[in-house]
Design an enzyme around this catalytic site. Structure first.
Site, PDB file in Angstrom:
ATOM      1  N   GLU A 207       2.501   0.163  -6.204  1.00  0.00           N
ATOM      2  CA  GLU A 207       1.310   0.958  -5.872  1.00  0.00           C
ATOM      3  C   GLU A 207       1.764   2.406  -5.829  1.00  0.00           C
ATOM      4  OE1 GLU A 207      -1.831  -0.101  -5.351  1.00  0.00           O
ATOM      5  OE2 GLU A 207      -1.430  -2.249  -5.530  1.00  0.00           O
ATOM      6  N   CYS A 241      -3.280   8.880  -1.492  1.00  0.00           N
ATOM      7  CA  CYS A 241      -2.889   8.613  -2.884  1.00  0.00           C
ATOM      8  C   CYS A 241      -4.060   8.709  -3.846  1.00  0.00           C
ATOM      9  CB  CYS A 241      -2.225   7.248  -2.989  1.00  0.00           C
ATOM     10  SG  CYS A 241      -3.260   5.914  -2.387  1.00  0.00           S
TER      11      CYS A 241
END
Ligand code: NAD
Length: 455
Positions: A207, A241
């Site tokens: 991720e 993010c």
């Protein structure tokens, strides 16, 4: 560390984690522990970067509670054997798929949502029936300590253990053999993890991050667009993010867009006392971000103070694609605004960069929406909204290309930590001799016919 991994392997191989009742009990226990220790968790994260209890609940703990509730509710269905049809060549037999846990898993977390990014993968791993070694980020040290205390004092380390540390500890961990590595963090460290995993052919989920573009078209609903965009950019001081990294706004509405942004930031009154703003995580990141602020291009903000790691919500205007700030993920409260006149041209520019983790489109025009969705590849995104896609666990969350490999949340998290074992089961009452020697033309003809059919 080695002993813990050995113990976890024995625990797993003895099938201790496999029953659904074990998994559900562990998930419920984790939820109870998180709830009972909310105050400790709130204090720790506030000490680390002044994240408020409100934010800690809304964008960390509440998502974990929801994840646990969902996993316990749907576990029976997710873990059930899936029947599939069988081709006639295999008559008489049945075919099915058994979801099974992968085994001993390693989860490495990032610092920006430290509880969420440590526990959300752990919840998926527990639901799927694995053991877990969790290495939270060392940057928010109080948070890391509280995660370790919570788990290590309450779970059998042969099932769930937290190991704290930074690069040396993670490197040692990566030299061990796991059945799955789940990593959240930056692209450069993602490459290190991928290489380490390759030595043992360990499956990985990565991720990662990257520059997530936002496109604001001339026919958007300007006020709503700006409100949603500013909130998603400055949440967690831009250290998200999937935060909008930069904005392409249509030239014809650029000035109004900028004015609205300024109004919205002022009205939101971002500061630590209000609980709607956080510190930059450390001095290194603070300096990196300050160096990205081109003073000539500041439209709003730009103030900063390294003593309390504060950077004002900042907007840069007249930014060009070649500028320094357009090179790497910003990961802070600075928003570069670029303008465009031709949609196809900016689509090409976005596609020249690595595939982003997210992309946001603010438009009322269906054709534009369809064109962007059809032409740009990205992990996840939203239309007339930003970052909220993460709160719907029915949407698998992850990147594509350089922004990541694999996904999780909801059932996709369960799948990420499972292997789907395919079985063909045949009774003994009938044995067709088609496949056996001697071969013949007629046998081949029948086989060709049967290959097309299923039952
Ligand atoms: P990072 O890559 O520096 O660190 C992540 C983890 O890796 C930490 O636990 C750290 O201890 C470990 N680590 C760091 N350097 C290492 C090395 N050389 N060898 C082995 N392990 C090492 O990332 P970060 O600063 O914690 O987080 C920021 C990055 O993470 C941003 O790029 C952001 O976009 C990304 N991120 C992605 C997601 C997502 O879900 N896709 C979520 C949050 C953050």
């Amino acid at each position: 560390m080695e002993q813990t991994i050995r113990n976890q392997r024995v625990f797993f191989n003895n099938n201790n984690t496999k029953s659904l009742s074990f998994r559900v009990l562990a998930l419920k226990k984790l939820k109870r522990l998180l709830q009972e220790n909310e105050e400790i968790l709130n204090n720790a994260i506030y000490k680390d970067f002044k994240k408020s209890s409100f934010d800690n609940y809304t964008n960390e703990l509440s998502l974990l509670y929801k994840d646990i509730d969902e996993a316990t509710k749907h576990l029976k269905k997710w873990a059930s054997i899936k029947k599939v049809t069988t081709n006639l060549v295999n008559f008489p037999s049945k075919s099915y798929i058994i979801p099974e846990p992968l085994g001993v898993t390693l989860i490495i977390g990032a610092w920006n949502y430290p509880y969420q990014l440590s526990f959300a993968p752990a919840i998926a791993a527990i639901a799927a029936g694995n053991t877990i070694l969790l290495k939270p980020s060392e940057l928010p040290i109080n948070t890391s300590n509280s995660i370790a205390k919570l788990i290590n004092e309450n779970f059998d380390p042969s099932f769930f253990k937290v190991i704290e540390g930074g690069i040396p500890e993670t490197t040692t961990l990566l030299n061990q053999k796991f059945d799955k590595i789940f990593f959240t963090g930056s692209v450069p460290v993602g490459k290190i993890v991928y290489q380490a995993a390759a030595k043992n052919l360990t499956p990985v989920t990565l991720e990662l991050g990257g520059k997530s573009p936002t496109i604001v078209t001339e026919n958007c609903d300007l006020k709503t667009t700006v409100r949603r965009l500013m909130w998603s950019k400055y949440l967690n001081a831009g250290q998200t993010c999937i935060a909008p990294d930069y904005v392409y706004v249509h030239e014809t509405i650029k000035e109004n867009f900028l004015k609205e942004c300024k109004k919205e930031i002022k009205a939101s009154n971002y500061n630590f006392e209000n609980g709607n703003y956080v510190q930059i995580i450390d001095e290194k990141n603070h300096t990196r971000l300050v160096n990205l602020i081109d003073k000539e291009k500041i439209y709003f903000g730009g103030k900063h103070n390294i003593t309390n790691r504060y950077i004002e919500p900042t907007i840069l205007k007249n930014v060009k694609d070649e500028d320094e700030i357009m090179k790497d993920e910003i990961f802070g409260p600075i928003l570069p605004v670029l303008s465009y006149t031709n949609l196809s041209e900016i689509i090409i520019k976005i596609k020249e960069r690595p595939k982003p983790l997210s992309c946001y489109i603010f438009t009322n025009d269906n054709k534009t929406r369809k064109k962007i969705l059809n032409e740009i590849s990205f992990g996840s995104g939203a239309i007339n909204e930003a970052i909220m896609q993460i709160s719907n666990s029915n949407l698998p969350f992850g990147g594509v290309g350089q922004s990541g490999i694999g996904s999780y949340h909801g059932e996709s998290g369960f799948k990420t930590f499972s292997h789907y074992k395919s079985i063909l089961e045949k009774p003994n009452w009938l044995e067709l001799n088609l496949k056996y020697f001697p071969h013949s033309k007629i046998k081949l003809k029948i086989i060709k016919f049967l290959m097309k059919l299923e039952f």
